[in-house]
Write an enzyme that holds these catalytic residues in place. Structure first.
Site, short mmCIF file in Angstrom:
data_model
loop_
_atom_site.label_atom_id
_atom_site.label_comp_id
_atom_site.label_asym_id
_atom_site.label_seq_id
_atom_site.Cartn_x
_atom_site.Cartn_y
_atom_site.Cartn_z
N CYS A 52 -71.56 11.87 -0.10
CA CYS A 52 -72.04 13.24 0.03
C CYS A 52 -71.34 14.16 -0.99
O CYS A 52 -70.41 13.75 -1.69
CB CYS A 52 -71.78 13.74 1.43
SG CYS A 52 -70.02 13.81 1.83
N HIS B 286 -69.37 16.85 -7.64
CA HIS B 286 -68.68 16.80 -8.94
C HIS B 286 -68.85 18.14 -9.65
O HIS B 286 -67.90 18.71 -10.16
CB HIS B 286 -69.28 15.72 -9.86
CG HIS B 286 -69.24 14.33 -9.31
ND1 HIS B 286 -70.22 13.41 -9.58
CD2 HIS B 286 -68.35 13.71 -8.51
CE1 HIS B 286 -69.91 12.27 -8.98
NE2 HIS B 286 -68.79 12.42 -8.33
N ALA C 17 -67.62 14.31 -0.65
CA ALA C 17 -66.96 13.13 -1.24
C ALA C 17 -66.81 13.31 -2.74
O ALA C 17 -65.77 13.00 -3.32
CB ALA C 17 -67.76 11.87 -0.93
N ARG D 74 -59.82 5.47 -2.03
CA ARG D 74 -60.32 5.36 -3.40
C ARG D 74 -59.28 4.73 -4.34
O ARG D 74 -59.57 4.36 -5.45
CB ARG D 74 -60.73 6.75 -3.90
CG ARG D 74 -61.44 6.74 -5.24
CD ARG D 74 -62.30 7.97 -5.36
NE ARG D 74 -62.81 8.18 -6.69
CZ ARG D 74 -62.30 9.04 -7.57
NH1 ARG D 74 -61.25 9.77 -7.26
NH2 ARG D 74 -62.85 9.19 -8.75
S1 CFN Z 1 -68.32 9.39 -7.82
FE1 CFN Z 1 -67.81 8.50 -9.81
S2 CFN Z 1 -66.19 9.35 -10.89
S3 CFN Z 1 -69.37 8.04 -11.26
FE2 CFN Z 1 -68.13 6.28 -10.97
S4 CFN Z 1 -66.62 6.29 -12.50
FE3 CFN Z 1 -67.85 5.16 -8.71
S5 CFN Z 1 -68.87 5.82 -6.90
MO1 CFN Z 1 -66.81 5.19 -6.29
S6 CFN Z 1 -65.68 7.18 -6.52
FE4 CFN Z 1 -65.54 6.14 -8.44
FE5 CFN Z 1 -65.81 7.22 -10.72
FE6 CFN Z 1 -67.51 8.29 -12.29
FE7 CFN Z 1 -67.55 7.38 -7.56
S7 CFN Z 1 -63.92 6.45 -9.87
S8 CFN Z 1 -66.09 4.10 -8.09
S9 CFN Z 1 -69.05 4.39 -10.46
N1 CFN Z 1 -67.14 6.74 -9.39
C1 HCA Z 2 -67.26 8.02 -2.36
C2 HCA Z 2 -66.04 7.28 -2.85
C3 HCA Z 2 -66.31 5.86 -3.22
C4 HCA Z 2 -66.74 5.01 -2.05
C5 HCA Z 2 -66.66 3.57 -2.36
C6 HCA Z 2 -67.40 2.60 -1.50
C7 HCA Z 2 -65.02 5.28 -3.85
O1 HCA Z 2 -68.32 7.90 -2.93
O2 HCA Z 2 -67.14 8.73 -1.41
O3 HCA Z 2 -68.48 2.90 -1.00
O4 HCA Z 2 -66.89 1.50 -1.41
O5 HCA Z 2 -65.06 4.83 -4.95
O6 HCA Z 2 -64.01 5.32 -3.17
O7 HCA Z 2 -67.33 5.83 -4.23
#
Ligand code: CFN
Ligand code: HCA
Length: 541
Positions: free
Chosen positions: A62, A194, A65, A96
């Site tokens: 969401c 974001h 998050a 995370r």
């Molecule tokens: S929201 Fe982003 S910030 S888009 Fe990416 S590299 Fe994932 S979903 Mo989990 S939290 Fe994580 Fe980053 Fe960019 Fe999220 S560190 S793994 S692919 N990510």
């Molecule tokens: C998020 C954080 C997340 C969740 C990872 C998952 C992360 O989107 O709220 O579903 O395993 O990287 O911690 O993307």
């Protein structure tokens, strides 16, 4: 491996079969989110960044998050207060794996979770008083450099004014107290969060110090790098070896103190484009700092990114030092990668992660001989899939000696290379345009690109493609493993990492190989081995 025209058609038919289970409207919706790669179709389009249909089991998160968990959470010297029910804070507590360390005596709150623990009575009578008390307690006991207040769903619904509370607290304590209206329901995914976080950090912190010049040569910021499992530390190790001065990392192992000076950097590197492109663009707008898309996932991508950076600064000594460091690093990792490749060669993967890793990790899989047969993002936007129109346009300065800027799209500045004209021919073909391809163009014919992949489709595509490994998150990990297939969490790296940079690539190769060689899989039978996959009737004669 690219498939033949005939095989691609078979895949398209198989997709129709999977979609048949949906009601008509849902089917139409989901079909627009799925592409079977077929170069003969020309530029392929996909629907993305739209609302997940109710009833579908999505992996998405969401806005809260995206704001608190992703962008703000890694900043270690601020107290991140979550205004809401305890669950929102609890589930974002350490999961995370964004690491942070500080010198003795400096504020480091990375292991804490602060929440107002909203109860039913707060929802009925308002939660502002509780929030005020919470800020008092946190500031007095933790001595943070700044405070963030993030809103969860009920806050917006009942109308608590977190902005006024933040303003009053800021006056009282004389440190920045910032509020973020990132209620979970805003937008369609983490992506909205974001953007909210980017805007406030830019308005309130970035560039707020008096510093005018960077404290070192080749000053850079690393944007969209969150130090998951120590990624940023591995990237910084190499950058420092070459001679770069890292002003700030946004936001992995980041700090209020670093962010304030971020405007002094000469170049912004963008690792994750999806979560922090807004800051890159705002820095460019406000301070004229160009940004360069990089990818530090995979040995080859890391080397390429380092070369692109050296090219940007254009200093022959830096270019030479870059080559020396690359050679030194490659000598250490290439032989080891080859060993892992022997064990992984010929296997296939699904690479489904949030907003950038679904693309970034494909090169690293390939380096150990693994082809990605299906990939996608939870919440990326169309340009992350489709790329952007690339119109290289090189403009010279007034005396026609140096390249003033290189535009790679119609109206977005990307590079302001300080490179003499004589070198133009030499570098022209090396200008890193591959990023602008987006995910779709980088994938082989016959592969699937799926936006917002859901539970049902995961199971169906597994049965169809029989991958050897899935890159996933926590929500789908165990379903996949119960189907007899190893799953590598590419969000948290399970309990491992770093996976970025040269040494990170080796760690990844080791973990993936371990996944395959674990005896666990002898105890589980994949569904296609226990039930027939062919359907039909047997007739006599
Ligand atoms: S929201 Fe982003 S910030 S888009 Fe990416 S590299 Fe994932 S979903 Mo989990 S939290 Fe994580 Fe980053 Fe960019 Fe999220 S560190 S793994 S692919 N990510
Ligand atoms: C998020 C954080 C997340 C969740 C990872 C998952 C992360 O989107 O709220 O579903 O395993 O990287 O911690 O993307």
């Amino acid at each position: 491996m690219a498939l033949s025209k005939h095989e691609i058609e078979k895949r398209k038919k198989a997709l129709e079969k999977i979609l048949e289970a949906y009601p008509a409207k849902t089917k139409k919706n989901r079909r627009s989110h799925i592409v079977v790669r077929d170069t003969s179709e020309g530029a392929q389009e996909i629907t993305a960044n739209t609302r997940t249909l109710p009833g579908i089991m999505t992996n998405r998160g969401c806005a809260f998050a995206g704001c608190k968990g992703v962008v703000l959470g890694p900043i270690k010297d601020m107290a991140h207060i979550v205004h809401g029910p305890i669950g929102c804070s609890y589930y974002a507590w350490g999961t995370r794996r964004n690491k942070a360390k500080t010198a003795e005596g400096e504020v480091n709150l990375i292991n804490y979770a602060f929440s107002t623990d909203m109860q039913e009575s707060d929802v009925v009578f308002g939660g502002e008083k509780k929030l005020i008390a919470m800020i008092d307690e946190v500031v007095e006991t933790m001595k943070p450099k700044a405070v963030t207040i993030t809103a969860t769903c009920p806050v917006g619904l009942i109308g608590d004014d977190i902005g006024s509370v933040a303003k009053a607290a800021e006056k009282k304590y004389g440190i920045p107290v910032m509020s973020f209206n990132c209620e979970g329901y805003k937008g369609v995914s983490q992506s909205a969060g974001h953007h909210i976080a980017n805007n406030v950090l830019m308005q309130r912190i970035i560039g707020s110090s008096d510093l005018e010049e960077p404290a070192g040569k080749y000053a850079i910021n690393i944007l969209g790098e969150y130090n998951i499992g120590g990624d940023s530390w591995e990237i910084e190790r190499v950058l420092k070896d070459i001679g770069y001065h890292v002003v700030s990392v946004m936001t992995g192992d980041g700090s209020y103190e670093q962010l304030k000076d971020a405007h002094t950097a000469e170049l912004n590197l963008v690792q994750c484009h999806r979560s922090i492109n807004y800051i890159a663009e705002m820095l460019e707008e406000k301070y004229g700092t160009p940004w360069l898309k990089v990818n530090f996932i995979g040995v080859q991508s890391t080397a390429q990114s380092l070369r692109d950076m050296a090219l940007y600064f254009g200093d022959p000594a830096l270019i030479q030092k870059t080559e020396e460091v690359i050679a030194k690093e490659l000598a250490q990792v290439e032989v080891v990668m080859e060993q892992y490749k022997k064990l992984c060669e010929g296997k296939t993967a699904f690479c489904f992660v949030g907003g950038s890793r679904g693309h970034h990790y494909q090169g690293l899989f390939k380096e150990i001989g693994i082809d990605t047969v299906l990939a996608g993002y939870e919440f990326a936007h169309r340009d992350d899939y489709e790329g952007r129109e690339v119109i290289p346009n090189i403009k010279m300065d007034a005396d026609n000696k140096n390249i003033e800027e290189i535009k790679v799209t119609k109206d977005e500045k990307r590079y302001k290379l300080k490179i003499p004209k004589e070198r133009l021919e030499e570098i022209k073909d090396k200008i890193p345009l591959s990023y602008y391809n987006g995910m779709i163009k980088d994938m082989d014919d016959g592969t699937f690109i799926v936006d917002d992949l859901n539970h049902y489709e995961t199971e169906e595509f597994i049965k169809l493609l029989k991958p050897d490994i899935l890159a996933s998150g926590i929500k789908d990990k165990y379903v996949i493993q119960k189907m007899g297939i190893p799953s590598k969490q590419l969000h948290s790296y399970d309990y491992s990492g770093p996976y970025a940079g040269f040494k990170g690539a080796v760690k990844f190769a080791e973990d993936v190989t371990m996944g395959f060689t674990s005896p666990t899989w002898n105890y589980i039978v994949p569904p296609w081995k226990s039930s027939p996959t062919l359907e039909g009737t047997v007739t006599e004669g």
